[in-house]
Enzyme design. Sequence first.
Site, PDB file in Angstrom:
ATOM      1  N   HIS A 149      28.436  24.009  -1.719  1.00  0.00           N
ATOM      2  CA  HIS A 149      28.543  24.219  -0.275  1.00  0.00           C
ATOM      3  C   HIS A 149      28.187  22.957   0.489  1.00  0.00           C
ATOM      4  CE1 HIS A 149      24.280  24.737  -1.224  1.00  0.00           C
ATOM      5  NE2 HIS A 149      24.059  24.277   0.013  1.00  0.00           N
ATOM      6  N   HIS A 191      27.036  17.030   3.143  1.00  0.00           N
ATOM      7  CA  HIS A 191      27.409  16.691   1.762  1.00  0.00           C
ATOM      8  C   HIS A 191      27.523  17.950   0.916  1.00  0.00           C
ATOM      9  CE1 HIS A 191      22.899  16.852   1.545  1.00  0.00           C
ATOM     10  NE2 HIS A 191      23.214  17.583   0.483  1.00  0.00           N
TER      11      HIS A 191
HETATM   12  P1  AMP Z   1      21.824  21.388  -0.067  1.00  0.00           P
HETATM   13  O1  AMP Z   1      22.339  21.267   1.327  1.00  0.00           O
HETATM   14  O2  AMP Z   1      22.872  21.083  -1.101  1.00  0.00           O
HETATM   15  O3  AMP Z   1      20.543  20.638  -0.268  1.00  0.00           O
HETATM   16  O4  AMP Z   1      21.504  22.923  -0.305  1.00  0.00           O
HETATM   17  C1  AMP Z   1      20.606  23.630   0.505  1.00  0.00           C
HETATM   18  C2  AMP Z   1      19.723  24.510  -0.341  1.00  0.00           C
HETATM   19  O5  AMP Z   1      20.484  25.506  -1.004  1.00  0.00           O
HETATM   20  C3  AMP Z   1      18.993  23.725  -1.442  1.00  0.00           C
HETATM   21  O6  AMP Z   1      17.614  23.784  -1.177  1.00  0.00           O
HETATM   22  C4  AMP Z   1      19.348  24.504  -2.701  1.00  0.00           C
HETATM   23  O7  AMP Z   1      18.242  24.616  -3.548  1.00  0.00           O
HETATM   24  C5  AMP Z   1      19.756  25.860  -2.152  1.00  0.00           C
HETATM   25  N1  AMP Z   1      20.508  26.726  -3.056  1.00  0.00           N
HETATM   26  C6  AMP Z   1      20.138  27.992  -3.243  1.00  0.00           C
HETATM   27  N2  AMP Z   1      20.941  28.579  -4.141  1.00  0.00           N
HETATM   28  C7  AMP Z   1      21.858  27.664  -4.538  1.00  0.00           C
HETATM   29  C8  AMP Z   1      22.947  27.697  -5.464  1.00  0.00           C
HETATM   30  N3  AMP Z   1      23.269  28.781  -6.171  1.00  0.00           N
HETATM   31  N4  AMP Z   1      23.677  26.576  -5.621  1.00  0.00           N
HETATM   32  C9  AMP Z   1      23.379  25.480  -4.905  1.00  0.00           C
HETATM   33  N5  AMP Z   1      22.354  25.392  -4.019  1.00  0.00           N
HETATM   34  C10 AMP Z   1      21.583  26.479  -3.837  1.00  0.00           C
END
Ligand code: AMP
Length: 214
Positions: free
Chosen positions: A157, A69
Site C-alpha cells: 500500500h 511510497h
Molecule cells: P508504511 O507506510 O509502509 O510504513 O506502512 C504503514 C504501517 O502499516 C507500517 O507500520 C506497517 O507495519 C503496517 N502494516 C500493518 N499490516 C501490514 C501488512 N500486512 N503489510 C504491510 N504493512 C502493514
Amino acid sequence: MFKDQEEEVVDDSTKHGGRVRNFPHVRGNWITYVYMPYEASEDFLELLELLISHARTYAVSLAAMEEFHISLSQNVVLRYHWITPFVQSLKEHLATAYRFFCTVDQVKVYTNQNKTRTFVGLEVSSGHPQLLELVSGVDRVMEEFDLPTFYKNPSFHISLAWCVGDLTDRLEGQCLQKLQEIVDGFEDSAFLLRIQWEQIRCKSGNKLFSFPLR
Ligand code: AMP
C-alpha cells in the site's frame, strides 16, 4: 566521524509530531528500510485532502504523510559498517527486476506493530505478484544479514495519512466505505492510481540509495 559506540538518546516525542519511536535512537545503529517512492501529483494531493477532511467528520484528525511510497521491507537496524555490503547485496538481488505498473486504489486502515500509530492507505489491487517478487529479493538480503523479513502476507500500500494511537474502530466500517466512495468517484481516479514504478530505494539513516528498475 561515526563512533561505533552505543549511546541511548532520550526520545522527545514532541520533536516528531507526537509519534513514538519503534526503535530507541542509538548512535551507530542506522534505521534502514527499502521502498518504492511515489512522486505525488496535484490531483493525488487533492484526493488526499478530500479523504482527510472526510475523516474529520468521524472525529479523526489525520496528518498527510510527508512523502509517499510502497514499503518492501520492515524498518530494520543496521550497524554503520554493514551499510555498504547490505546495499551491494540489494543491488545484486534487484539487478534483474523490471519496471511495472500497479493499481493502488483500495482504501485500507493499518496500524504499526505496537499500535501506537494508525495509517490510512491505498492498497494495491493489481501488481501484487511483481511486488512479491521484489520482496523475495529484499528478504534474501535481510536473511543474509540476520534481519527480520517482511510480512508473510504483505498488504502492499501507499500510506496517505496517519494519526497517533489506534483509531481503527473509528475509521473502519461506515467511514472506510465513504472514503472508498470518494476514491472511486474522484475524477480520472483509474488513471491517477495506475502507477508505473521505476526505482527502488533504500534509506539508511540519512543516506539514500537508488536502484533503477530495468
Ligand atoms: P508504511 O507506510 O509502509 O510504513 O506502512 C504503514 C504501517 O502499516 C507500517 O507500520 C506497517 O507495519 C503496517 N502494516 C500493518 N499490516 C501490514 C501488512 N500486512 N503489510 C504491510 N504493512 C502493514
